[in-house]
Each structure stands twice: as C-alpha cells, then as structure tokens.
Design a protein around this motif. Sequence first.
Motif, short mmCIF file in Angstrom:
data_model
loop_
_atom_site.label_atom_id
_atom_site.label_comp_id
_atom_site.label_asym_id
_atom_site.label_seq_id
_atom_site.Cartn_x
_atom_site.Cartn_y
_atom_site.Cartn_z
N ILE A 1 0.47 -1.24 0.37
CA ILE A 1 0.18 -0.35 0.28
C ILE A 1 0.75 1.21 0.08
O ILE A 1 0.94 2.13 -0.82
CB ILE A 1 -1.35 -0.56 1.20
N LEU B 1 1.10 3.94 -2.45
CA LEU B 1 0.95 5.63 -2.61
C LEU B 1 2.32 6.68 -2.77
O LEU B 1 1.33 7.88 -2.93
CB LEU B 1 1.07 5.83 -0.68
N THR B 2 3.05 6.02 -2.51
CA THR B 2 4.58 6.90 -2.56
C THR B 2 5.26 6.88 -3.66
O THR B 2 6.10 7.74 -4.71
CB THR B 2 5.28 7.06 -1.32
N LEU C 1 -1.82 6.99 11.10
CA LEU C 1 -0.38 6.34 10.78
C LEU C 1 0.01 6.58 9.66
O LEU C 1 -0.49 6.83 8.68
CB LEU C 1 -0.57 4.65 10.99
N TYR D 1 3.58 7.34 6.37
CA TYR D 1 4.63 7.15 6.07
C TYR D 1 4.83 8.98 5.16
O TYR D 1 4.18 9.79 4.39
CB TYR D 1 4.20 6.39 5.18
N ASP E 1 7.33 10.63 2.21
CA ASP E 1 8.49 9.86 1.37
C ASP E 1 9.32 11.13 1.43
O ASP E 1 9.64 12.19 2.20
CB ASP E 1 7.59 9.80 0.44
N HIS F 1 1.33 10.69 3.37
CA HIS F 1 0.86 9.36 3.34
C HIS F 1 0.18 9.01 3.67
O HIS F 1 1.12 8.51 4.54
CB HIS F 1 0.99 8.80 2.01
N ILE F 2 -0.95 8.97 4.02
CA ILE F 2 -1.75 8.34 4.95
C ILE F 2 -1.75 6.86 4.78
O ILE F 2 -2.45 6.18 4.05
CB ILE F 2 -3.16 8.39 5.39
N VAL F 3 -1.20 5.79 5.89
CA VAL F 3 -1.50 4.50 5.78
C VAL F 3 -2.70 3.46 6.08
O VAL F 3 -3.24 3.38 5.56
CB VAL F 3 0.20 3.66 6.37
N SER F 4 -3.24 4.25 7.43
CA SER F 4 -4.25 4.02 8.01
C SER F 4 -4.28 5.32 9.45
O SER F 4 -3.54 5.43 9.51
CB SER F 4 -4.05 2.57 8.36
N MET G 1 6.86 4.95 10.13
CA MET G 1 5.98 6.02 10.35
C MET G 1 5.79 6.32 11.83
O MET G 1 6.97 6.34 12.27
CB MET G 1 4.74 4.73 10.02
N ALA H 1 -4.83 11.96 1.70
CA ALA H 1 -4.00 11.73 1.28
C ALA H 1 -3.55 9.92 1.67
O ALA H 1 -2.92 9.55 1.51
CB ALA H 1 -2.82 12.28 2.39
N TYR H 2 -5.15 9.65 1.99
CA TYR H 2 -5.40 8.02 2.41
C TYR H 2 -5.46 7.74 1.04
O TYR H 2 -5.49 6.32 0.86
CB TYR H 2 -6.57 8.10 3.45
N LEU H 3 -6.32 8.48 0.11
CA LEU H 3 -7.07 8.23 -1.33
C LEU H 3 -5.28 8.17 -2.41
O LEU H 3 -5.69 7.06 -3.29
CB LEU H 3 -8.22 8.90 -1.78
N GLY H 4 -4.39 8.71 -1.76
CA GLY H 4 -4.03 9.08 -2.40
C GLY H 4 -4.30 9.75 -3.70
O GLY H 4 -2.91 9.74 -5.23
#
Lengths: 187, 187
Positions: free
Chosen positions: A140, A144-145, B58, B60, B62, B68-71, B93, B173-176
């Motif tokens: 995932i 995203l990145t 949570l 990440y 870059d 970027h929201i992982v969850s 993260m 940021a979660y959905l990319g």
Amino acid sequence: MQEILRRHIEKIVPLSDEEFAFVWAHFTAKKYKKHQFLIQEGEAVKYHYFVLSGLLKLVYTDEAGKEHIVSFAMEDWWESDFYAFYTQTKATMSLECLEDTKVLCLSLDDYKKLCDGLQKMVRFFLEKANFGFIGSQRRIISWLTLSSKERYEQLLKQYPSLIQRVPKSLLAAYLGVSRETLSRLSS
Amino acid sequence: MQEILRRHIEKIVPLSDEEFAFVWAHFTAKKYKKHQFLIQEGEAVKYHYFVLSGLLKLVYTDEAGKEHIVSFAMEDWWESDFYAFYTQTKATMSLECLEDTKVLCLSLDDYKKLCDGLQKMVRFFLEKANFGFIGSQRRIISWLTLSSKERYEQLLKQYPSLIQRVPKSLLAAYLGVSRETLSRLSS
C-alpha cells in the motif's frame, strides 16, 4: 516434502519429531498442472495452501472481466482466498497455476484441530499473519508513494526470480499498469 | 476502560474474570492531546496501541517530505508501526493524534508475556492479524480495480463516521489523490 514444511515451520517454532508428525498428519499433498485452478471464483474455498514448488497467481476479476493480480505465490508461500476460507463463504478470487505446482493442503477443520492440538502452531500462524499484514501494508505504501517505474524496479529487486518466471502481461496486472506502460518501463 | 477491552477481546475469545485480570495487568493506559505523537519516525516503537477513544493517523513521509496516510485508527482499533515494533527497529512511520485520544499500551515484552501466559490471547491476536491482512488485501484490490471516485465512495460507505471527523486533505492523503481531485469527487 516433509522436510520442506518442517524447515519452514522451524524457522519460527522448533518442533520435536512427535510434534512434527502431528502437524504433518493434518496436511494432504496435491499436484496441479499449469493452468489448473486451485480456487475458482464463486465456489467454496476448501483449503489453505502451502506451496512446495511451482508458481500460482491469486486473481481478482473486476466487473468488466479484467484480471487483476492480488498476489503471486511460489515456494514456501501460503496462499488462499483467506476471507472466503476463514468465513466459509464463496471465493471472490481465483487461484491458478502458472507452472506445474505441488502444494500441501490444510482444510479449515484441520487448521482448527492443528491449532487446538499444538499451541506452537498458533504462534507460527500468528507470526506468518503479522508479517503478511506488514507485507501488504508495504505494498500500500508503494502505491501511495512510488511511480509505476519505481514500483516495477522495487518488484525486480524484491523478487528477481519472479520476473524470470512471469510473463510481462501478468506483471502489469500485478502492478496495476497497462502492458504497454510496463514494456516502456522495462525496456 | 477495562470493560471496553474485555468486550473487544471477548468478541473472539471468552475470558474468565481471573484471565481478564491477567490480561489487564499487561496494559498501561495513556492519554494524548490532539497533535501529539505516539510514534515518531526514526525513533524506537515501544508499544502496540489499542484505541479506547479518539482518532489517529499512521503516516509515511516520502523523500520529498510529502505525507501519505497508511491508515486511520479509531475506537477499538489496534495500531502501531508493526514492523518496527516486532523487529525492534526504528519507526519508518509516525502515529499522531487527530483528536484527543485515550489508548491502552502493550510493550513487546508484555505482549510476549501475555501470549506465553494465556494461549487464548495468541488466538485473539491471530484472528486480529488474519483480518488485518484481509483488510489490507482488500485495499490493494480497491487500488487495482477502482477509480479514485469509486474508492472515495467505498470509504464513505465503509467508514461514514471517519468522513465526519477527518479533514478532506487527510482523506486525499489516504486515497492517494490530490486535495483538488478529492474536492471534485466529493462535490
């Protein structure tokens, strides 16, 4: 065959000969030819599979009939449509051999008996599940990145043998890019 | 507070009063204010967190410094940088409060003691890990098969309360997708 499974489990939990005999009794070995299906979308999922040799693809087919590769599975990997397996619902994915494949099959009933009879195996499956979760979280993060090119390069680096064994069209279906995009990336 | 954890665990494994007292002894309760960090990238990850109330992200970050929201994690969720937690490596993260948040903290040492002392808890964590894995596999399938608009609609349907509580920029940021794309999708 027994040795492959035993070495694999003992990377996480040591087993006595007696314990391994108990573990082994819950598995059934099966062989499949290239193009055969272990799981068919819409049907029951009987087993959790441990791959002894060969290569498989776990596929989700969208409403337009397009195939998307959720994962590849090769030697030492566990694979199934896990949601369907644990909840005993119909498969939403299919599992098909890309090469002649040998697997060990574990039914839900035997999975439960194995966990009830040997607590070490619950720990083994817990560690596998934790690292499975971490692996998919990393995928995932890649989505995203990273650009398609970077995701392709990451795949090359992580699984160099996979690239040799899998046609480009399937790598594209795994990376979520078109076959043309992948040809450009890999040229 | 105890009741929340007990109800949560007993959805999967029933516990006697004595067993729950043993479980409870391994957790520490903590409160954090909005914007406080539970995990900072590059630092040690001390705990696996169970969220009693509040909301966290949570993240990440870059190389270009983009988040970027992982969850997201809210009531009844378990969250951590699991790879860093289990392997005792530095966090890649960060985990930050989006609201004032109450959590129960479980250290790796206490996690091991809990699993060694009460096999039922290994089963509990196994079931959580299996369904965590299935959840992230489904998110991967969404990435492979759905458009940004469809993914946004799926998120709305799955977590209606999240949409109320989280700013649009974080959903993006979660959905990319970009903030602008999300505004177009949600208008």
